[in-house]
Enzyme design. Structure first.
Site, mmCIF file in Angstrom:
data_model
loop_
_atom_site.group_PDB
_atom_site.id
_atom_site.type_symbol
_atom_site.label_atom_id
_atom_site.label_comp_id
_atom_site.label_asym_id
_atom_site.label_seq_id
_atom_site.Cartn_x
_atom_site.Cartn_y
_atom_site.Cartn_z
ATOM 1 C CB SER A 1 -16.355 -10.868 9.188
ATOM 2 O OG SER A 1 -16.195 -9.850 8.216
ATOM 3 C CG ASP B 1 -18.035 -3.517 12.853
ATOM 4 O OD1 ASP B 1 -18.389 -3.281 11.685
ATOM 5 O OD2 ASP B 1 -17.546 -4.609 13.198
ATOM 6 C CG HIS C 1 -18.607 -6.538 9.988
ATOM 7 N ND1 HIS C 1 -17.583 -6.122 10.817
ATOM 8 C CD2 HIS C 1 -18.092 -7.486 9.188
ATOM 9 C CE1 HIS C 1 -16.487 -6.815 10.524
ATOM 10 N NE2 HIS C 1 -16.765 -7.649 9.538
#
Length: 369
Positions: A44, A333, A336
């Site tokens: 991610s 979040d 990240h």
């Protein structure tokens, strides 16, 4: 019509875009004499929309507060590090391999998918699967390019491409979250072995330029701080978990040794190892000096101080809230980074002070075929 809060967010987004743009050269200033093809593998941290595509998600992520539709699908409120690196050489953002509509791979392709690890090998979309996808992409791209498809890559493009790798965080999160420190540490060589296999597989297909990121300080992530079992003596002076950061450093040391080993073993290969850990830890340790606040607290989440992270109310799920000025936050979040923090990290990467060898990113678009 936008309400007052949304107008404020949009104005902040516009201001952030201008400020961040000052740090990164445009295509005119990128000093490239040819197009740089970038082929990325990862999780991610560099997923430019692959996860959202494979899950069929539409409008399910929190608003990015960005004017650029091309940034949709990222686990962030805007640009990722890979986006800033693309901008620095005048490239468009990387198209996810899984994208089926309007695909253009002239600047490269992104195989990264959120949640990916190196192991187990046959779990989608872990690194070995990403490499298998690359082999298929390479074969079909060469065939169709020779038939005149200008949106794909030819043999010279693939041989002179920069292969970027940013993976390992999810592996470490999993093993240190489920095993004792000692047992988890023993799993790290297996992770390194998969990264070695990936680099060698690409090299055997003609790739020779590699850009490898190590992993960041996992013990400073709000998610880790809120969910891991903790002991009073496991915190450093900045509030991060010592044991988890120590595990990340073991991984990074072995990854650096791997890069050194492959430089010696493989002919005509260039591998740049980038110390992301040091950049991010410096940002967290000196957050206020760099204009950030609450370095261990998520902007988007639930629960408030100290970490604003709760597993049942994560960003985009349940009763989450979003901080008013995301440009002041490092964590988006809990797992990240924000666009503002990613911009900071990218600027440090581009300085070459954290790279071994200290090659500029645009060095790879100035190499003669």
């Amino acid at each position: 019509m936008m309400d007052l809060k949304e107008r404020i967010f949009c104005l902040l987004s516009f201001a952030i875009s201008i400020l961040l743009g000052l740090f990164f050269p445009s295509s005119v200033d990128s000093l490239c004499n040819k197009n740089l093809v970038i082929i990325n593998f990862g999780d991610s941290n560099s997923d430019t929309g692959g996860y959202v595509i494979v899950r069929g998600m539409i409008g399910q992520l929190p608003k990015a507060r960005t004017f650029n539709h091309d940034l949709a699908g990222r686990m962030c409120d805007g640009r990722l590090i890979i986006d800033f690196l693309c901008e620095s050489v005048g490239n468009e953002y990387l198209t996810p391999f899984m994208e089926s509509i309007g695909t253009n791979f002239k600047n490269g392709v992104n195989f990264a998918i959120a949640g990916s690890k190196t192991l187990p090998r046959l779990v989608s979309f872990n690194l070995p699967i990403q490499i298998a996808q690359f082999h298929r992409f390479q074969s079909l791209s060469l065939e169709l390019f020779d038939k005149g498809d200008g949106n794909l890559l030819g043999d010279e493009d693939l041989r002179n491409a920069l292969y970027t790798i940013d993976i390992g965080q999810n592996d470490l999160d999993g093993i240190f979250g489920g095993l004792s420190y000692e047992k988890a540490s023993l799993k790290i060589p297996d992770i390194i072995s998969e990264i070695e296999n990936a680099i060698k597989a690409i090299y055997e297909q003609g790739g020779k330029y590699f850009w490898v990121h190590n992993t960041g300080p996992l013990g400073c992530l709000p998610k880790s701080l809120a969910t891991y079992k903790k002991y009073e003596n496991d915190y450093d002076e900045h509030g991060c978990l010592v044991s988890l950061n120590k595990g990340a450093k073991i991984f990074n040391d072995k990854l650096q040794l791997l890069c050194e080993k492959l430089r010696d073993e493989l002919k005509n290969i260039t591998i740049v190892y980038v110390d992301i850990f040091s950049i991010k830890y410096d940002l967290i340790a000196n957050a206020s000096s760099y204009g950030f606040v609450n370095p261990l607290m998520a902007c988007c989440g639930y629960g408030g101080q100290p970490y604003n992270f709760e597993s049942n109310n994560k960003c985009g799920q349940g009763n989450y809230t979003i901080c008013e000025d995301r440009s002041k936050y490092i964590s988006w979040d809990g797992a990240h980074y924000t666009e503002a923090a990613n911009g900071f990290v990218a600027s440090k990467i581009l300085s070459t002070h954290y790279s071994t060898p200290p090659l500029k990113f645009n060095n790879f678009c100035n190499i003669a075929p």
